[in-house]
Scaffold this motif. Structure first.
Motif, PDB file in Angstrom:
ATOM      1  N   LYS A  84      -9.032 -17.755   7.551  1.00  0.00           N
ATOM      2  CA  LYS A  84      -9.653 -17.229   8.774  1.00  0.00           C
ATOM      3  C   LYS A  84     -10.459 -15.972   8.465  1.00  0.00           C
ATOM      4  O   LYS A  84     -11.539 -15.757   9.021  1.00  0.00           O
ATOM      5  N   LEU A  85      -9.933 -15.154   7.566  1.00  0.00           N
ATOM      6  CA  LEU A  85     -10.611 -13.925   7.166  1.00  0.00           C
ATOM      7  C   LEU A  85     -11.951 -14.239   6.498  1.00  0.00           C
ATOM      8  O   LEU A  85     -12.954 -13.532   6.707  1.00  0.00           O
ATOM      9  N   ILE A  91     -18.005  -8.566   7.081  1.00  0.00           N
ATOM     10  CA  ILE A  91     -17.370  -7.940   5.916  1.00  0.00           C
ATOM     11  C   ILE A  91     -18.386  -7.870   4.776  1.00  0.00           C
ATOM     12  O   ILE A  91     -19.315  -8.667   4.703  1.00  0.00           O
ATOM     13  N   LYS A  92     -18.186  -6.923   3.895  1.00  0.00           N
ATOM     14  CA  LYS A  92     -19.135  -6.685   2.816  1.00  0.00           C
ATOM     15  C   LYS A  92     -19.191  -7.882   1.859  1.00  0.00           C
ATOM     16  O   LYS A  92     -18.197  -8.597   1.690  1.00  0.00           O
ATOM     17  N   ASN A 159     -11.999  -0.647  -2.250  1.00  0.00           N
ATOM     18  CA  ASN A 159     -11.068  -0.193  -1.224  1.00  0.00           C
ATOM     19  C   ASN A 159     -11.609  -0.518   0.163  1.00  0.00           C
ATOM     20  O   ASN A 159     -12.813  -0.699   0.353  1.00  0.00           O
ATOM     21  N   GLY A 160     -10.718  -0.592   1.128  1.00  0.00           N
ATOM     22  CA  GLY A 160     -11.144  -0.882   2.492  1.00  0.00           C
ATOM     23  C   GLY A 160     -10.071  -1.633   3.261  1.00  0.00           C
ATOM     24  O   GLY A 160      -9.018  -1.997   2.723  1.00  0.00           O
ATOM     25  N   HIS A 161     -10.355  -1.889   4.535  1.00  0.00           N
ATOM     26  CA  HIS A 161      -9.385  -2.542   5.426  1.00  0.00           C
ATOM     27  C   HIS A 161      -9.054  -3.964   4.961  1.00  0.00           C
ATOM     28  O   HIS A 161      -7.891  -4.387   5.021  1.00  0.00           O
ATOM     29  N   VAL A 162     -10.075  -4.692   4.507  1.00  0.00           N
ATOM     30  CA  VAL A 162      -9.851  -6.078   4.075  1.00  0.00           C
ATOM     31  C   VAL A 162      -8.874  -6.118   2.908  1.00  0.00           C
ATOM     32  O   VAL A 162      -7.923  -6.906   2.891  1.00  0.00           O
ATOM     33  N   LYS A 163      -9.099  -5.246   1.925  1.00  0.00           N
ATOM     34  CA  LYS A 163      -8.200  -5.180   0.776  1.00  0.00           C
ATOM     35  C   LYS A 163      -6.777  -4.840   1.228  1.00  0.00           C
ATOM     36  O   LYS A 163      -5.805  -5.445   0.758  1.00  0.00           O
ATOM     37  N   ASP A 164      -6.656  -3.883   2.141  1.00  0.00           N
ATOM     38  CA  ASP A 164      -5.340  -3.438   2.593  1.00  0.00           C
ATOM     39  C   ASP A 164      -4.555  -4.562   3.266  1.00  0.00           C
ATOM     40  O   ASP A 164      -3.376  -4.779   2.961  1.00  0.00           O
TER      41      ASP A 164
END
Length: 198
Positions: A84-85, A91-92, A159-164
């Motif tokens: 889904k993501l 997103i980048k 780094n970022g929200h997606v990675k987290d």
């Protein structure tokens, strides 16, 4: 009257024995707790497998199968989340590529765990050299599933929200799978030593 007193005494004795036997017999979760001590994440292991306690009933085989089944379910859930993501816009590009790669590795992980569950089901009817061959397959596939999960986590170099969110999800799944692999290996070792519970 004496006979009545004798029978009442006999019933009281039997009831007392039954209660004592229940008190000393191990709880279904005791076997799970003891087995989970061989994993890297014992509390998580116990939490995931306690609901299967009455099915496992002290069986090394059923314990391994339950652990891999839990891992499979968690991997499927994580794979669906990551899929889904991958379909989200905004997103980048580098993050999107990492997510797409993660979809691929998680698809492989789910496939390996599915094969492992099927193989463990067959093993209930297999002995001797055939058992060893099937056991080796399960160990290889669960190990491969864990490797693919770790590859997914390491794919996010930015780094970022997606990675987290992906890393948090994958750490949990990897811990569950690591526990499953430890219990599969334990089953294999105990079987080879002739001390496993069928």
């Amino acid at each position: 009257m004496e006979k009545l007193g004798f029978y009442l005494l006999l019933i009281a004795t039997l009831l007392g024995y039954t209660t004592a036997a229940r008190a000393t017999s191990p709880a279904p979760t005791d076997f799970i707790k003891a087995s989970c001590k061989t994993t890297l994440h014992p509390p998580l292991c116990v939490r995931c497998l306690s609901t299967y306690a009455h099915t496992i009933q002290g069986s090394d085989h059923r314990l391994a199968k339950a652990a891999v089944t839990v891992s499979l379910n968690e991997a499927k859930s994580a794979a669906a989340f990551i899929y889904k993501l991958a379909r989200l816009s905004g997103i980048k590009p580098r993050e999107h590529q990492a997510v797409r790669d993660c979809v691929s590795t998680m698809t492989n992980s789910v496939s390996s765990l599915s094969q492992s569950v099927q193989e463990l089901e067959r093993m209930a009817r297999i002995k001797g050299q055939d058992f060893e061959w099937h056991m080796s397959n399960v160990e290889t596939w669960v190990g491969s599933a864990l490797t693919n999960q770790n590859i997914c986590s390491r794919g996010f170099t930015m780094n970022g929200h997606v990675k987290d969110v992906v890393t948090k999800r994958m750490v949990y799944v990897s811990q569950v799978t690591s526990n499953a692999l430890a219990l599969v290996n334990r089953f294999a070792v105990r079987h080879r030593k002739g001390i496993h519970k069928p």
